[in-house]
Design a protein around this motif. Structure first.
Motif, PDB file in Angstrom:
ATOM      1  N   ASP A 116      35.594  53.184  47.549  1.00 58.09           N
ATOM      2  CA  ASP A 116      36.821  53.839  47.091  1.00 58.09           C
ATOM      3  C   ASP A 116      37.938  52.798  47.098  1.00 58.09           C
ATOM      4  O   ASP A 116      37.711  51.634  47.429  1.00 58.09           O
ATOM      5  CB  ASP A 116      37.162  55.050  47.976  1.00 58.09           C
ATOM      6  CG  ASP A 116      37.180  54.710  49.460  1.00 58.09           C
ATOM      7  OD1 ASP A 116      37.611  53.593  49.839  1.00 58.09           O
ATOM      8  OD2 ASP A 116      36.760  55.562  50.265  1.00 58.09           O
ATOM      9  N   THR A 117      39.146  53.231  46.746  1.00 53.97           N
ATOM     10  CA  THR A 117      40.244  52.260  46.659  1.00 53.97           C
ATOM     11  C   THR A 117      40.641  51.721  48.031  1.00 53.97           C
ATOM     12  O   THR A 117      41.093  50.572  48.127  1.00 53.97           O
ATOM     13  CB  THR A 117      41.473  52.875  45.957  1.00 53.97           C
ATOM     14  OG1 THR A 117      41.854  54.081  46.614  1.00 53.97           O
ATOM     15  CG2 THR A 117      41.178  53.140  44.491  1.00 53.97           C
ATOM     16  N   GLN A 118      40.479  52.499  49.084  1.00 55.17           N
ATOM     17  CA  GLN A 118      40.780  51.993  50.430  1.00 55.17           C
ATOM     18  C   GLN A 118      39.795  50.880  50.808  1.00 55.17           C
ATOM     19  O   GLN A 118      40.191  49.849  51.358  1.00 55.17           O
ATOM     20  CB  GLN A 118      40.733  53.111  51.479  1.00 55.17           C
ATOM     21  CG  GLN A 118      41.100  52.636  52.884  1.00 55.17           C
ATOM     22  CD  GLN A 118      42.513  52.082  52.987  1.00 55.17           C
ATOM     23  OE1 GLN A 118      43.461  52.698  52.506  1.00 55.17           O
ATOM     24  NE2 GLN A 118      42.667  50.917  53.600  1.00 55.17           N
ATOM     25  N   HIS A 119      38.536  51.088  50.492  1.00 57.90           N
ATOM     26  CA  HIS A 119      37.518  50.062  50.734  1.00 57.90           C
ATOM     27  C   HIS A 119      37.854  48.797  49.942  1.00 57.90           C
ATOM     28  O   HIS A 119      37.774  47.676  50.463  1.00 57.90           O
ATOM     29  CB  HIS A 119      36.143  50.617  50.368  1.00 57.90           C
ATOM     30  CG  HIS A 119      35.009  49.679  50.613  1.00 57.90           C
ATOM     31  ND1 HIS A 119      33.831  49.764  49.914  1.00 57.90           N
ATOM     32  CD2 HIS A 119      34.850  48.626  51.459  1.00 57.90           C
ATOM     33  CE1 HIS A 119      33.002  48.813  50.330  1.00 57.90           C
ATOM     34  NE2 HIS A 119      33.595  48.111  51.264  1.00 57.90           N
ATOM     35  N   LEU A 120      38.232  48.969  48.671  1.00 58.72           N
ATOM     36  CA  LEU A 120      38.622  47.838  47.836  1.00 58.72           C
ATOM     37  C   LEU A 120      39.801  47.100  48.461  1.00 58.72           C
ATOM     38  O   LEU A 120      39.799  45.876  48.575  1.00 58.72           O
ATOM     39  CB  LEU A 120      38.986  48.310  46.427  1.00 58.72           C
ATOM     40  CG  LEU A 120      39.568  47.265  45.478  1.00 58.72           C
ATOM     41  CD1 LEU A 120      38.591  46.114  45.241  1.00 58.72           C
ATOM     42  CD2 LEU A 120      39.967  47.930  44.167  1.00 58.72           C
ATOM     43  N   ARG A 121      40.805  47.845  48.904  1.00 57.37           N
ATOM     44  CA  ARG A 121      41.976  47.239  49.541  1.00 57.37           C
ATOM     45  C   ARG A 121      41.569  46.431  50.764  1.00 57.37           C
ATOM     46  O   ARG A 121      42.035  45.311  50.962  1.00 57.37           O
ATOM     47  CB  ARG A 121      42.988  48.327  49.939  1.00 57.37           C
ATOM     48  CG  ARG A 121      44.247  47.775  50.557  1.00 57.37           C
ATOM     49  CD  ARG A 121      44.813  48.732  51.614  1.00 57.37           C
ATOM     50  NE  ARG A 121      45.824  48.131  52.415  1.00 57.37           N
ATOM     51  CZ  ARG A 121      45.613  47.307  53.454  1.00 57.37           C
ATOM     52  NH1 ARG A 121      44.403  46.960  53.803  1.00 57.37           N
ATOM     53  NH2 ARG A 121      46.601  46.806  54.147  1.00 57.37           N
ATOM     54  N   ASP A 122      40.688  46.997  51.587  1.00 56.93           N
ATOM     55  CA  ASP A 122      40.239  46.299  52.792  1.00 56.93           C
ATOM     56  C   ASP A 122      39.499  45.007  52.455  1.00 56.93           C
ATOM     57  O   ASP A 122      39.724  43.967  53.091  1.00 56.93           O
ATOM     58  CB  ASP A 122      39.350  47.209  53.645  1.00 56.93           C
ATOM     59  CG  ASP A 122      40.102  48.389  54.239  1.00 56.93           C
ATOM     60  OD1 ASP A 122      41.357  48.356  54.279  1.00 56.93           O
ATOM     61  OD2 ASP A 122      39.428  49.355  54.654  1.00 56.93           O
ATOM     62  N   VAL A 123      38.634  45.064  51.454  1.00 56.50           N
ATOM     63  CA  VAL A 123      37.892  43.859  51.048  1.00 56.50           C
ATOM     64  C   VAL A 123      38.857  42.793  50.552  1.00 56.50           C
ATOM     65  O   VAL A 123      38.753  41.616  50.925  1.00 56.50           O
ATOM     66  CB  VAL A 123      36.824  44.197  49.985  1.00 56.50           C
ATOM     67  CG1 VAL A 123      36.207  42.929  49.400  1.00 56.50           C
ATOM     68  CG2 VAL A 123      35.736  45.089  50.575  1.00 56.50           C
ATOM     69  N   LEU A 124      39.793  43.205  49.714  1.00 55.90           N
ATOM     70  CA  LEU A 124      40.770  42.247  49.182  1.00 55.90           C
ATOM     71  C   LEU A 124      41.630  41.654  50.299  1.00 55.90           C
ATOM     72  O   LEU A 124      41.761  40.429  50.412  1.00 55.90           O
ATOM     73  CB  LEU A 124      41.677  42.917  48.147  1.00 55.90           C
ATOM     74  CG  LEU A 124      41.015  43.316  46.836  1.00 55.90           C
ATOM     75  CD1 LEU A 124      41.971  44.168  46.011  1.00 55.90           C
ATOM     76  CD2 LEU A 124      40.558  42.097  46.077  1.00 55.90           C
ATOM     77  N   HIS A 125      42.198  42.508  51.105  1.00 58.11           N
ATOM     78  CA  HIS A 125      43.148  42.087  52.135  1.00 58.11           C
ATOM     79  C   HIS A 125      42.487  41.332  53.280  1.00 58.11           C
ATOM     80  O   HIS A 125      42.999  40.305  53.746  1.00 58.11           O
ATOM     81  CB  HIS A 125      43.903  43.316  52.668  1.00 58.11           C
ATOM     82  CG  HIS A 125      44.926  42.971  53.688  1.00 58.11           C
ATOM     83  ND1 HIS A 125      44.657  42.959  55.036  1.00 58.11           N
ATOM     84  CD2 HIS A 125      46.234  42.606  53.555  1.00 58.11           C
ATOM     85  CE1 HIS A 125      45.743  42.602  55.697  1.00 58.11           C
ATOM     86  NE2 HIS A 125      46.722  42.392  54.821  1.00 58.11           N
ATOM     87  N   ASP A 126      41.344  41.832  53.743  1.00 64.50           N
ATOM     88  CA  ASP A 126      40.727  41.277  54.947  1.00 64.50           C
ATOM     89  C   ASP A 126      39.686  40.190  54.688  1.00 64.50           C
ATOM     90  O   ASP A 126      39.451  39.351  55.559  1.00 64.50           O
ATOM     91  CB  ASP A 126      40.057  42.395  55.762  1.00 64.50           C
ATOM     92  CG  ASP A 126      41.043  43.475  56.192  1.00 64.50           C
ATOM     93  OD1 ASP A 126      42.263  43.199  56.238  1.00 64.50           O
ATOM     94  OD2 ASP A 126      40.590  44.605  56.454  1.00 64.50           O
ATOM     95  N   ARG A 127      39.064  40.210  53.521  1.00 65.18           N
ATOM     96  CA  ARG A 127      37.951  39.281  53.291  1.00 65.18           C
ATOM     97  C   ARG A 127      38.220  38.240  52.211  1.00 65.18           C
ATOM     98  O   ARG A 127      37.790  37.102  52.329  1.00 65.18           O
ATOM     99  CB  ARG A 127      36.674  40.066  52.909  1.00 65.18           C
ATOM    100  CG  ARG A 127      36.253  41.174  53.832  1.00 65.18           C
ATOM    101  CD  ARG A 127      35.425  40.770  55.041  1.00 65.18           C
ATOM    102  NE  ARG A 127      34.390  39.803  54.869  1.00 65.18           N
ATOM    103  CZ  ARG A 127      33.125  40.056  54.550  1.00 65.18           C
ATOM    104  NH1 ARG A 127      32.728  41.283  54.341  1.00 65.18           N
ATOM    105  NH2 ARG A 127      32.245  39.074  54.451  1.00 65.18           N
ATOM    106  N   ILE A 128      38.901  38.630  51.129  1.00 65.67           N
ATOM    107  CA  ILE A 128      39.043  37.715  49.995  1.00 65.67           C
ATOM    108  C   ILE A 128      40.347  36.920  50.048  1.00 65.67           C
ATOM    109  O   ILE A 128      40.331  35.687  49.971  1.00 65.67           O
ATOM    110  CB  ILE A 128      38.914  38.475  48.656  1.00 65.67           C
ATOM    111  CG1 ILE A 128      37.475  39.001  48.523  1.00 65.67           C
ATOM    112  CG2 ILE A 128      39.287  37.580  47.480  1.00 65.67           C
ATOM    113  CD1 ILE A 128      37.210  39.836  47.300  1.00 65.67           C
ATOM    114  N   GLN A 129      41.467  37.573  50.198  1.00 69.43           N
ATOM    115  CA  GLN A 129      42.748  36.858  50.155  1.00 69.43           C
ATOM    116  C   GLN A 129      42.917  35.822  51.261  1.00 69.43           C
ATOM    117  O   GLN A 129      43.582  34.806  51.028  1.00 69.43           O
ATOM    118  CB  GLN A 129      43.896  37.857  50.103  1.00 69.43           C
ATOM    119  CG  GLN A 129      43.909  38.572  48.755  1.00 69.43           C
ATOM    120  CD  GLN A 129      44.828  39.769  48.683  1.00 69.43           C
ATOM    121  OE1 GLN A 129      45.285  40.269  49.697  1.00 69.43           O
ATOM    122  NE2 GLN A 129      45.077  40.231  47.471  1.00 69.43           N
TER     123      GLN A 129
END
Length: 154
Positions: A116-129
Motif C-alpha cells: 500500500d502507499t504506507q509501505h511504499l513510503r516506508d521503503v522510500l524513506h527508510d531504505r532507498i533515500q
C-alpha cells in the motif's frame, strides 16, 4: 557471440510462441512450427548457450497477493560514477523489482511493488533515500497496468 548470430524464420517462430506462452511444451511448439521436438530442443539450447534466451519468467498478479501499489521511481544520482554502488544496494530491497540505467533526467529508473502507499513510503524513506549516492528521487504511482508483454520478433 550473440551479436553475430542471425535468427532464421524457424528460430523466430519458436521464440514468438514462447513469448506468448513460456510454458508451452516443445512438442506443441514443434507441431506448430512443423519441425521435430528434437529440432526445437537443439534450437533452444543454442539460443540459451549464446545468450539470446536467458531463462523464463513468471508473471504474478501482485494485486491478488496483497501488493497492490506499483510505483516507478526516477533516481537522481549525485555522480554517475556511483551507479554501480547504488544499484547493488537497490538489489537488496525486495520491493525493487526492476532497475534500468537510463539517459535523460534520471540516472536510474526503477519499479517497485508494495502492499500500500504506507509501505511504499516506508521503503522510500527508510531504505532507498538513505542510499549513499542518491541525490533525490521522484515517484510515480501506477493506477493500472493495461499492457505487459515482450516484443514479438519480426
Amino acid at each position: 557471440m550473440a551479436r553475430n548470430y542471425e535468427l532464421d524464420d524457424t528460430d523466430r517462430h519458436i521464440l514468438n510462441l514462447l513469448i506468448q506462452d513460456a510454458k508451452m511444451p516443445y512438442t506443441e511448439i514443434a507441431r506448430k512450427v512443423n519441425v521435430s521436438g528434437g529440432t526445437v530442443h537443439v534450437r533452444m539450447a543454442r539460443l540459451e548457450e549464446i545468450g539470446i534466451v536467458q531463462g523464463a519468467t513468471l508473471r504474478i498478479d501482485y494485486q491478488k497477493l496483497g501488493y497492490g501499489v506499483s510505483a516507478f521511481l526516477g533516481i537522481y544520482l549525485r555522480q554517475s560514477s556511483e551507479y554501480t554502488a547504488v544499484v547493488n544496494q537497490l538489489r537488496e530491497i525486495p520491493e525493487v523489482v526492476n532497475i534500468n540505467f537510463t539517459t535523460g533526467t534520471y540516472g536510474i529508473f526503477a519499479r517497485l511493488q508494495c502492499r500500500d502507499t504506507q509501505h511504499l513510503r516506508d521503503v522510500l524513506h527508510d531504505r532507498i533515500q538513505p542510499i549513499e549516492g542518491i541525490l533525490r528521487t521522484e515517484t510515480l504511482i501506477s493506477l493500472e497496468e493495461v499492457l505487459s508483454r515482450s516484443a514479438e520478433l519480426t
